[in-house]
Design a protein around this motif. Structure first.
Motif, short mmCIF file in Angstrom:
data_model
loop_
_atom_site.label_atom_id
_atom_site.label_comp_id
_atom_site.label_asym_id
_atom_site.label_seq_id
_atom_site.Cartn_x
_atom_site.Cartn_y
_atom_site.Cartn_z
N LYS A 134 -8.56 -5.74 -6.98
CA LYS A 134 -8.49 -6.96 -6.23
C LYS A 134 -9.82 -7.30 -5.63
CE LYS A 134 -5.19 -10.00 -4.81
NZ LYS A 134 -4.31 -10.57 -5.51
N GLU A 135 -10.19 -8.73 -5.70
CA GLU A 135 -11.21 -9.16 -5.00
C GLU A 135 -10.89 -9.88 -3.86
OE1 GLU A 135 -14.06 -11.46 -7.09
OE2 GLU A 135 -14.40 -10.05 -8.43
N PHE A 136 -11.30 -9.89 -2.70
CA PHE A 136 -10.98 -10.33 -1.50
C PHE A 136 -12.28 -10.61 -0.63
CE2 PHE A 136 -11.55 -5.84 -0.23
CZ PHE A 136 -12.05 -5.76 0.88
N GLU A 137 -12.17 -11.72 0.12
CA GLU A 137 -12.94 -12.11 1.20
C GLU A 137 -12.96 -11.99 2.54
OE1 GLU A 137 -16.10 -15.93 1.45
OE2 GLU A 137 -14.37 -16.11 0.28
N ILE A 138 -13.80 -11.52 3.18
CA ILE A 138 -13.88 -11.32 4.63
C ILE A 138 -14.69 -12.41 5.48
CG2 ILE A 138 -14.68 -9.84 6.87
CD1 ILE A 138 -12.38 -8.37 4.98
N LYS A 139 -13.89 -13.27 6.12
CA LYS A 139 -14.47 -14.47 6.81
C LYS A 139 -14.46 -14.32 8.21
CE LYS A 139 -12.68 -17.46 3.24
NZ LYS A 139 -12.14 -18.68 2.97
N GLY A 140 -13.89 -13.22 8.95
CA GLY A 140 -13.71 -13.10 10.28
C GLY A 140 -12.87 -11.64 10.68
N LYS A 141 -12.13 -11.45 11.61
CA LYS A 141 -11.12 -10.52 11.73
C LYS A 141 -10.22 -10.35 10.68
CE LYS A 141 -9.50 -7.36 15.35
NZ LYS A 141 -9.64 -7.46 16.79
N ALA A 142 -9.96 -9.34 10.02
CA ALA A 142 -8.85 -9.16 8.99
C ALA A 142 -7.87 -8.11 9.15
CB ALA A 142 -9.61 -9.32 7.65
N PHE A 143 -6.94 -8.07 8.34
CA PHE A 143 -5.91 -7.10 8.53
C PHE A 143 -5.28 -7.11 7.03
CE2 PHE A 143 -6.12 -9.08 12.57
CZ PHE A 143 -6.24 -7.93 13.48
N ALA A 144 -5.13 -5.97 6.61
CA ALA A 144 -4.71 -5.95 5.22
C ALA A 144 -3.75 -4.58 5.17
CB ALA A 144 -5.83 -5.66 4.37
N VAL A 145 -2.95 -4.73 4.17
CA VAL A 145 -2.08 -3.53 3.75
C VAL A 145 -1.86 -3.34 2.16
CG1 VAL A 145 0.03 -4.97 3.67
CG2 VAL A 145 0.43 -2.69 3.94
N LEU A 146 -1.84 -2.17 1.93
CA LEU A 146 -1.86 -1.90 0.51
C LEU A 146 -0.51 -1.22 0.20
CD1 LEU A 146 -3.19 -1.44 -2.37
CD2 LEU A 146 -3.99 0.86 -1.61
N GLY A 147 0.42 -1.51 -0.47
CA GLY A 147 1.56 -1.08 -0.68
C GLY A 147 1.76 -0.39 -2.12
N TYR A 148 2.45 0.84 -2.21
CA TYR A 148 2.89 1.17 -3.60
C TYR A 148 4.34 1.11 -3.69
CZ TYR A 148 3.89 4.54 -7.17
OH TYR A 148 4.59 5.13 -8.45
N TRP A 149 4.67 0.62 -4.71
CA TRP A 149 5.97 0.61 -4.84
C TRP A 149 6.44 1.32 -6.29
CZ3 TRP A 149 8.06 -2.00 -0.97
CH2 TRP A 149 7.13 -2.76 -0.33
N ASP A 150 7.91 1.88 -6.24
CA ASP A 150 8.59 2.38 -7.41
C ASP A 150 10.11 2.75 -6.97
OD1 ASP A 150 9.26 3.74 -9.59
OD2 ASP A 150 8.53 5.74 -8.94
N TYR A 151 10.70 1.40 -7.28
CA TYR A 151 12.16 1.48 -7.00
C TYR A 151 12.99 1.11 -8.34
CZ TYR A 151 10.76 1.50 -2.30
OH TYR A 151 10.02 1.79 -0.94
N PRO A 152 12.99 2.28 -9.47
CA PRO A 152 13.42 1.79 -10.64
C PRO A 152 15.06 1.36 -10.66
CG PRO A 152 12.94 4.10 -10.66
CD PRO A 152 12.42 3.30 -9.44
N LYS A 153 15.58 2.25 -9.72
CA LYS A 153 17.25 2.26 -9.65
C LYS A 153 17.90 1.26 -8.63
CE LYS A 153 17.32 6.85 -11.77
NZ LYS A 153 17.67 8.20 -11.36
N VAL A 154 16.94 0.55 -7.96
CA VAL A 154 17.63 -0.61 -6.76
C VAL A 154 18.43 -1.41 -7.37
CG1 VAL A 154 16.86 -2.00 -4.95
CG2 VAL A 154 15.77 0.13 -5.30
#
Length: 99
Positions: A56-76
């Motif tokens: 993923k490309e992203f741009e920092i223009k000032g203060k930044a907050f990010a989250v990376l999530g991993y998902w795997d819920y095949p039976k929900v």
């Protein structure tokens, strides 16, 4: 879960992250702080055991907050239904409330 994260082709995070309860959807957050220059950057996340990757490309223009999530819920059932093995990435200019 093994997760390796690179920013601009430099290793930023590598570790084994615990999944506390496999029977029901849950979250396990870890905080990391990076000092990145303003401008465009490229994030790469991968997990061999989790069979997922994301670039993923992203741009920092000032203060930044990010989250990376991993998902795997095949039976929900219900709600949004099953979620395949995948990463998501969100970046914004305000803190992300998890705690």
């Amino acid at each position: 879960m093994d997760i390796k994260i690179s920013i601009d082709e430099k290793l930023a995070v590598y570790g084994i992250f615990d999944v506390k309860e496999k029977r029901v959807p849950q979250h396990n957050w870890k905080r990391f702080v990076f000092k990145l220059e303003y401008g465009k950057h490229k994030l790469k996340a991968e997990s061999k055991k989790g069979e997922a990757s994301l670039e993923k490309e992203f741009e920092i223009k000032g203060k930044a907050f990010a989250v990376l999530g991993y998902w795997d819920y095949p039976k929900v059932k219900g709600g949004s239904g099953p979620t395949p093995k995948s990463f998501t990435f969100l970046i914004q200019d305000k803190p992300i409330a998890f705690e």
